[in-house]
Design a protein around this motif. Sequence first.
Motif, short mmCIF file in Angstrom:
data_model
loop_
_atom_site.label_atom_id
_atom_site.label_comp_id
_atom_site.label_asym_id
_atom_site.label_seq_id
_atom_site.Cartn_x
_atom_site.Cartn_y
_atom_site.Cartn_z
N VAL A 175 0.84 -1.21 0.00
CA VAL A 175 0.00 0.00 0.00
C VAL A 175 0.87 1.25 0.00
O VAL A 175 0.59 2.23 -0.69
CB VAL A 175 -0.95 0.00 1.21
N GLY A 215 -1.70 1.71 -4.04
CA GLY A 215 -2.73 0.71 -3.79
C GLY A 215 -2.73 -0.46 -4.75
O GLY A 215 -3.02 -1.60 -4.36
N LYS A 216 -2.41 -0.19 -6.02
CA LYS A 216 -2.49 -1.25 -7.03
C LYS A 216 -1.42 -2.33 -6.85
O LYS A 216 -1.46 -3.37 -7.51
CB LYS A 216 -2.33 -0.65 -8.43
N VAL A 218 -0.97 -4.12 -4.21
CA VAL A 218 -1.47 -5.25 -3.41
C VAL A 218 -1.99 -6.32 -4.36
O VAL A 218 -2.86 -6.05 -5.19
CB VAL A 218 -2.60 -4.79 -2.47
N THR A 219 -1.46 -7.54 -4.23
CA THR A 219 -1.86 -8.62 -5.15
C THR A 219 -2.78 -9.63 -4.47
O THR A 219 -2.85 -9.69 -3.23
CB THR A 219 -0.62 -9.39 -5.66
N GLU A 220 -3.45 -10.44 -5.29
CA GLU A 220 -4.27 -11.55 -4.78
C GLU A 220 -3.41 -12.46 -3.90
O GLU A 220 -3.87 -12.97 -2.88
CB GLU A 220 -4.86 -12.36 -5.94
N ILE A 275 -3.06 -11.13 -0.42
CA ILE A 275 -4.30 -11.33 0.33
C ILE A 275 -4.44 -12.80 0.75
O ILE A 275 -4.77 -13.10 1.91
CB ILE A 275 -5.52 -10.89 -0.53
N HIS A 334 -10.76 -7.23 -3.06
CA HIS A 334 -9.97 -8.18 -2.27
C HIS A 334 -10.73 -8.72 -1.06
O HIS A 334 -10.38 -9.77 -0.53
CB HIS A 334 -8.68 -7.50 -1.77
N ASN A 364 -6.85 7.34 -2.46
CA ASN A 364 -6.51 6.54 -3.64
C ASN A 364 -5.99 5.16 -3.24
O ASN A 364 -6.33 4.15 -3.86
CB ASN A 364 -5.44 7.25 -4.48
N ARG A 365 -5.16 5.10 -2.19
CA ARG A 365 -4.63 3.82 -1.72
C ARG A 365 -5.70 2.95 -1.06
O ARG A 365 -5.66 1.72 -1.16
CB ARG A 365 -3.48 4.06 -0.73
N TYR A 366 -6.64 3.58 -0.37
CA TYR A 366 -7.74 2.84 0.28
C TYR A 366 -8.60 2.18 -0.82
O TYR A 366 -8.92 0.99 -0.75
CB TYR A 366 -8.53 3.84 1.11
N VAL A 367 -8.93 2.96 -1.83
CA VAL A 367 -9.81 2.51 -2.92
C VAL A 367 -9.14 1.41 -3.76
O VAL A 367 -9.75 0.38 -4.07
CB VAL A 367 -10.19 3.72 -3.80
N ASP A 368 -7.87 1.60 -4.12
CA ASP A 368 -7.18 0.64 -5.00
C ASP A 368 -6.53 -0.49 -4.22
O ASP A 368 -6.37 -1.60 -4.75
CB ASP A 368 -6.14 1.35 -5.86
N GLY A 369 -6.13 -0.24 -2.96
CA GLY A 369 -5.49 -1.28 -2.14
C GLY A 369 -6.45 -2.41 -1.81
O GLY A 369 -6.02 -3.53 -1.51
N LEU A 370 -7.76 -2.13 -1.86
CA LEU A 370 -8.75 -3.18 -1.64
C LEU A 370 -9.46 -3.55 -2.94
O LEU A 370 -10.44 -4.31 -2.94
CB LEU A 370 -9.74 -2.76 -0.55
#
Lengths: 186, 186
Positions: free
Chosen positions: A110, A114-115, A117-119, A122, B3, B149-155
């Motif tokens: 993060v 944000g992008k 973070v991978t499957e 998780i 996620h 942005n990180r909250y929205v894309d990190g999940l």
Amino acid sequence: MPHINLPEGYPGIRSLFMYNPETALPLNNLVQTLLHDKNTSTLTPGERELIATYTSGLNECKYCANTHGAIAKHQLNGNENVVKDVLAKNIATADVSDKMKALLQIASKVQRGGKNVTEADIENARKEGATDKEIHDTVLIAAAFCMFNRYVDGLATWAPDDASVYDAIGKQRATEGYMTKPFIVK
Amino acid sequence: MPHINLPEGYPGIRSLFMYNPETALPLNNLVQTLLHDKNTSTLTPGERELIATYTSGLNECKYCANTHGAIAKHQLNGNENVVKDVLAKNIATADVSDKMKALLQIASKVQRGGKNVTEADIENARKEGATDKEIHDTVLIAAAFCMFNRYVDGLATWAPDDASVYDAIGKQRATEGYMTKPFIVK
């Protein structure tokens, strides 16, 4: 020297809270519920403070890393070694659970955006027992400290050098939470 | 696919607000005072939304960039071209004041990390007439969107493809602010 004219004697974000009370209130409400309140997360306050400490260290924010490191120490019964390891980014050997190691890995993704973070990140956290809510809380804590770190350093606020200052703030925040008066150094 | 298991039919951060109301409240209070309220900043709501749009574009957050771009358009009397230029990062030729160009430059530094803001960036903004408070507001808006942005894309929340969805959210938020019910797509 700060980029704008801030009240003297208040370190880091405390000077910004004094400067602009309108945003200080929601920002403190956010950390109170995100880090301190016991009934808002199944992660302990100490675990949540470690995520804040780790993110602040990755962002090289001296004030936030030292402050939340000190709060984490007081929340974790004085466990100074785990804070040192987290600040030194030695997560693999730090004295935390495997679930926390997986969550700290998500926090580091993060921090970079944000992008990232991978499957697989998780899935690894789930394998170690993390719930959806714990993954959520980790992502939001890391994201929030990407804000706080930028607010503090983007305006070049004052970060004390004296470790005892951070320890005093750490003790106060661990005990009282975030909704009491700011810590005054002078 | 997100996620974690989020309520269906709500795009982007709205799904996270439904999932965790405890943090939704301070987060919405923050954007209400930071972007929408007229008496909290000498930057107009449209100018503040442009800073949020620009930061979200730099972070490549599709949901936030499109949403705040649409809100900015509605706050700026339908000026779609300025939003397109900000989203395309064409700040030099965008239809904004020289003061706003200097503030957007500061926002781009904050997006990369707080320590990137230089004395020269601040001096340039002052030369174009920016006040301390306007520099403060710019840094905090850019920092806050590095969180959102990180909250929205990190999940990995859902970002609609349909431009009319963003336009409807934009119209609602520009008119009502951030403290009313979430926008439901389904």
